[in-house]
Enzyme design. Structure first.
Site, mmCIF file in Angstrom:
data_model
loop_
_atom_site.group_PDB
_atom_site.id
_atom_site.type_symbol
_atom_site.label_atom_id
_atom_site.label_comp_id
_atom_site.label_asym_id
_atom_site.label_seq_id
_atom_site.Cartn_x
_atom_site.Cartn_y
_atom_site.Cartn_z
ATOM 1 N N CYS A 300 39.175 39.212 35.172
ATOM 2 C CA CYS A 300 38.941 38.336 35.066
ATOM 3 C C CYS A 300 37.119 38.286 34.551
ATOM 4 C CB CYS A 300 38.056 38.253 36.391
ATOM 5 S SG CYS A 300 37.824 39.469 37.608
ATOM 6 N N GLU A 397 38.101 30.556 28.933
ATOM 7 C CA GLU A 397 38.811 31.748 29.698
ATOM 8 C C GLU A 397 39.970 31.460 29.204
ATOM 9 O OE1 GLU A 397 39.410 31.978 33.552
ATOM 10 O OE2 GLU A 397 38.861 34.802 32.964
HETATM 11 P P1 NAI Z 1 45.677 30.552 39.222
HETATM 12 O O1 NAI Z 1 44.151 30.053 39.753
HETATM 13 O O2 NAI Z 1 46.662 29.037 39.092
HETATM 14 O O3 NAI Z 1 46.130 30.998 40.464
HETATM 15 C C1 NAI Z 1 45.893 32.183 41.587
HETATM 16 C C2 NAI Z 1 46.534 32.143 43.092
HETATM 17 O O4 NAI Z 1 46.183 31.007 43.719
HETATM 18 C C3 NAI Z 1 47.649 32.138 43.049
HETATM 19 O O5 NAI Z 1 47.970 32.947 44.492
HETATM 20 C C4 NAI Z 1 48.092 30.810 43.171
HETATM 21 O O6 NAI Z 1 49.938 30.730 44.004
HETATM 22 C C5 NAI Z 1 47.191 30.163 43.898
HETATM 23 N N1 NAI Z 1 46.811 28.096 43.948
HETATM 24 C C6 NAI Z 1 47.479 27.346 42.401
HETATM 25 N N2 NAI Z 1 46.860 26.649 43.084
HETATM 26 C C7 NAI Z 1 46.684 26.371 43.958
HETATM 27 C C8 NAI Z 1 46.527 25.340 44.932
HETATM 28 N N3 NAI Z 1 46.496 24.269 44.647
HETATM 29 N N4 NAI Z 1 45.817 25.264 46.504
HETATM 30 C C9 NAI Z 1 45.784 27.069 46.789
HETATM 31 N N5 NAI Z 1 46.581 28.028 45.584
HETATM 32 C C10 NAI Z 1 46.551 27.485 44.884
HETATM 33 O O7 NAI Z 1 45.990 30.599 38.732
HETATM 34 P P2 NAI Z 1 47.320 30.153 38.114
HETATM 35 O O8 NAI Z 1 47.425 29.531 36.997
HETATM 36 O O9 NAI Z 1 47.918 31.615 37.473
HETATM 37 O O10 NAI Z 1 46.709 31.423 36.194
HETATM 38 C C11 NAI Z 1 46.228 30.159 34.573
HETATM 39 C C12 NAI Z 1 44.325 30.698 34.726
HETATM 40 O O11 NAI Z 1 44.273 31.207 35.430
HETATM 41 C C13 NAI Z 1 45.452 32.025 33.784
HETATM 42 O O12 NAI Z 1 45.251 31.695 32.288
HETATM 43 C C14 NAI Z 1 43.646 32.512 33.803
HETATM 44 O O13 NAI Z 1 42.205 31.815 32.389
HETATM 45 C C15 NAI Z 1 42.624 32.079 35.102
HETATM 46 N N6 NAI Z 1 42.884 33.092 36.161
HETATM 47 C C16 NAI Z 1 42.189 34.126 36.362
HETATM 48 C C17 NAI Z 1 42.091 34.918 37.130
HETATM 49 C C18 NAI Z 1 40.721 35.373 37.437
HETATM 50 O O14 NAI Z 1 41.038 37.148 38.024
HETATM 51 N N7 NAI Z 1 39.956 35.305 37.161
HETATM 52 C C19 NAI Z 1 43.319 35.467 38.086
HETATM 53 C C20 NAI Z 1 44.320 34.289 37.815
HETATM 54 C C21 NAI Z 1 44.550 33.532 37.231
#
Ligand code: NAI
Ligand code: MG
Length: 493
Positions: A300, A397
């Site tokens: 992150c 990002e």
């Molecule tokens: P995401 O934010 O969709 O996923 C993270 C978590 O949220 C997972 O457990 C997922 O199942 C859950 N999630 C997804 N949609 C949700 C919803 N509508 N309601 C509740 N929970 C939900 O991240 P994703 O799609 O895997 O990755 C996409 C981008 O997000 C990455 O390229 C990056 O830029 C960012 N990201 C940032 C992170 C960080 O630590 N700051 C970690 C993961 C992703």
């Protein structure tokens, strides 16, 4: 020190069907459906996890609610809870090699990185075990005109807490939330990312073995827009702690409005690193490279914007390109690997699209810039010179090993450049001038500033973001406050 070598045998978890933990039962999804779990270094399917959805989430929330209302956890004394949490920390250490194996298989991390991260994650869990006995309010003599009162405040657990975590360092993310949630006395539902369910499920087994009462820790695997959304909308979830993308963070604000859940959001970043001319370049160059290439840029607070004081620009860019060119990329199980794959085909495509976009925006591609290898989700470490260019490459990002390097003049333009983004998670400053270092730390609007190194956090301090990098803080006292409600009691004497 643990030996980070993987266990030689296939972890026991993978020799039986994966199940979710609801109350004291290990269960399939109500629908019977599963989701494939891939090894991102090869694309091979290594397991199948239940595709939990609304019906399963409802069961898990009921189990958590029941255990909370019955007080099976939060009414135990602080000493008892601490003892159980420490026992869990010990079990995590006893199973270190197995957990490292599962993590490397699941998310592709280099084995030494996974080993160190898990060690630190368990240390952090211990830090919060120690907090079980240190949760208390204040007593007050009342500030108003009447003195004949006795008043005090109490700290009480927030209730049923949903913990939604990402895939980039799955076990550590789970421990970072589970530690303060359990110390505060909450009953939880943990939802790992759909890409990486393995260590969370093993953590659930070890939690029961350590003596965490049934129903206090529930684990639901499944998709974000199914299981995750059901949790964030559920009227019986009191608190939601999330780490992931800013887009989903905003969605959670909308979804959790149904019952005004308490929210903690650890979101994305576009974190800047500044290298002054007077920096110790032998350290600054490899550390700035590591800031963006560690964990394949999937951190992150990855240092994705590099500002180099003008006179040093060519030297630093050449140094980082050199490191990128010589980096050992491969399977995380190979101890020589320095950079593993991205988590999924989708993330690989997304990162490659950003690289194309950078070229289209007119940035100069200095190093890397494409897919690596024939199989697995690898991308070469990539360096762009974005001098004079502003666009999505320098603003959004990417979450991959893609660096945007550009010059800065000095303290006079540092703040404007650092703060020219919607995010505010981390920043780095490399200089030998103490005044510059402290001045930069003061001017940069981010939740974390690292001087003469980059990245890493300690549980004694708050961790979180300004602006669109999040709401609230994890770590330290703030981390536990996020899982507590405060109550004031007034007694008229
Ligand atoms: P995401 O934010 O969709 O996923 C993270 C978590 O949220 C997972 O457990 C997922 O199942 C859950 N999630 C997804 N949609 C949700 C919803 N509508 N309601 C509740 N929970 C939900 O991240 P994703 O799609 O895997 O990755 C996409 C981008 O997000 C990455 O390229 C990056 O830029 C960012 N990201 C940032 C992170 C960080 O630590 N700051 C970690 C993961 C992703
Ligand atoms: Mg998503």
């Amino acid at each position: 020190m643990n030996d980070h070598a993987p266990s030689r045998t296939t972890p026991d978890l993978l020799q039986r069907p994966l199940r979710m933990l609801i109350g004291e039962q290990w269960v399939e999804a109500a629908s019977g459906e599963v989701l494939d779990v891939e090894n991102p270094a090869s694309g091979e399917v290594v397991a199948a996890a239940p595709r939990g959805a609304a019906a399963d989430v409802d069961q898990a929330v009921q189990a958590a609610r029941h255990s909370f209302d019955a007080g099976t956890w939060h009414r135990l004394s602080g000493v008892r809870r601490e003892r159980i949490m420490l026992r869990l920390a010990e079990l995590l250490e006893q199973h270190h090699q197995e957990l490292v194996h599962l993590e490397v298989l699941d998310c592709g991390m280099p084995i030494s990185l996974a080993g160190k991260a898990i060690e630190r994650g368990v240390d952090g869990f211990r830090y919060y075990a120690g907090m079980c006995t240190k949760i208390y309010g204040v007593t007050s003599d009342i500030s108003g005109p009447r003195a004949d009162f006795h008043a005090y405040s109490r700290c009480e657990p927030a209730g049923v807490a949903a913990l939604i975590i990402p895939w980039n360092s799955p076990l550590v993310a789970a421990l970072n939330k589970l530690g303060p949630a359990l110390a505060a006395g909450c009953s939880v539902i943990l939802k790992p990312a759909e890409q990486t369910p393995l260590t969370a499920l093993r953590l659930g087994e070890l939690a029961l073995e350590a003596g965490v009462p049934a129903g206090v820790v529930n684990i639901v695997t499944g998709l974000g827009n199914e299981a995750g959304a059901a949790l964030s909308r559920h009227p019986d979830v009191d608190k939601l702690s999330f780490t992931g993308s800013t887009a989903v963070g905003k969605q959670l604000i909308r979804d959790s409005a149904t019952n005004l859940k308490r929210l903690t959001l650890e979101l994305g970043g576009k974190s800047p690193v500044f290298i002054f001319n007077d920096a110790d370049m032998d350290k600054a160059i490899p550390r700035a490279a590591n800031a963006i290439f560690a964990n394949t840029g999937q951190i992150c607070y990855a240092g994705s914007r590099l500002y180099i004081q003008k006179e040093s620009f060519d030297r630093v860019v050449a140094g980082i390109a050199d490191i990128a060119r010589n980096m050992r990329i491969g399977d995380g199980f190979d101890p020589k690997t320095q950079m593993g794959p991205l988590i999924s085909e989708q993330q690989q495509r997304r990162v490659l699209e950003y690289i194309d976009l950078g070229v289209a925006e007119g940035a100069e591609l200095v190093e890397g810039g494409g897919r690596f290898g024939e199989s697995g989700y690898f991308v070469s470490p990539t360096v762009f010179n974005t001098t004079g260019k502003t666009g999505r490459l320098t603003q959004e990002e990417i979450f991959g090993p893609v660096l945007a390097a550009m010059p800065f003049s000095g303290l006079e333009d540092l703040a404007t450049l650092a703060n020219d983004t919607d995010y505010g998670l981390g920043a780095g400053v490399f200089t030998r001038d103490v005044g510059n270092a402290h001045m930069a730390a003061k001017l940069i609007r981010t939740g974390n500033v690292w001087v003469n190194f980059y990245g890493g956090t300690d549980k004694s301090l708050p961790f979180g973001g300004y602006k669109q990098s999040g709401w609230g803080r994890e770590g330290g006292q703030d981390g536990i406050d996020a899982f507590l409600e405060k109550k004031s009691v007034y007694i008229r004497l």
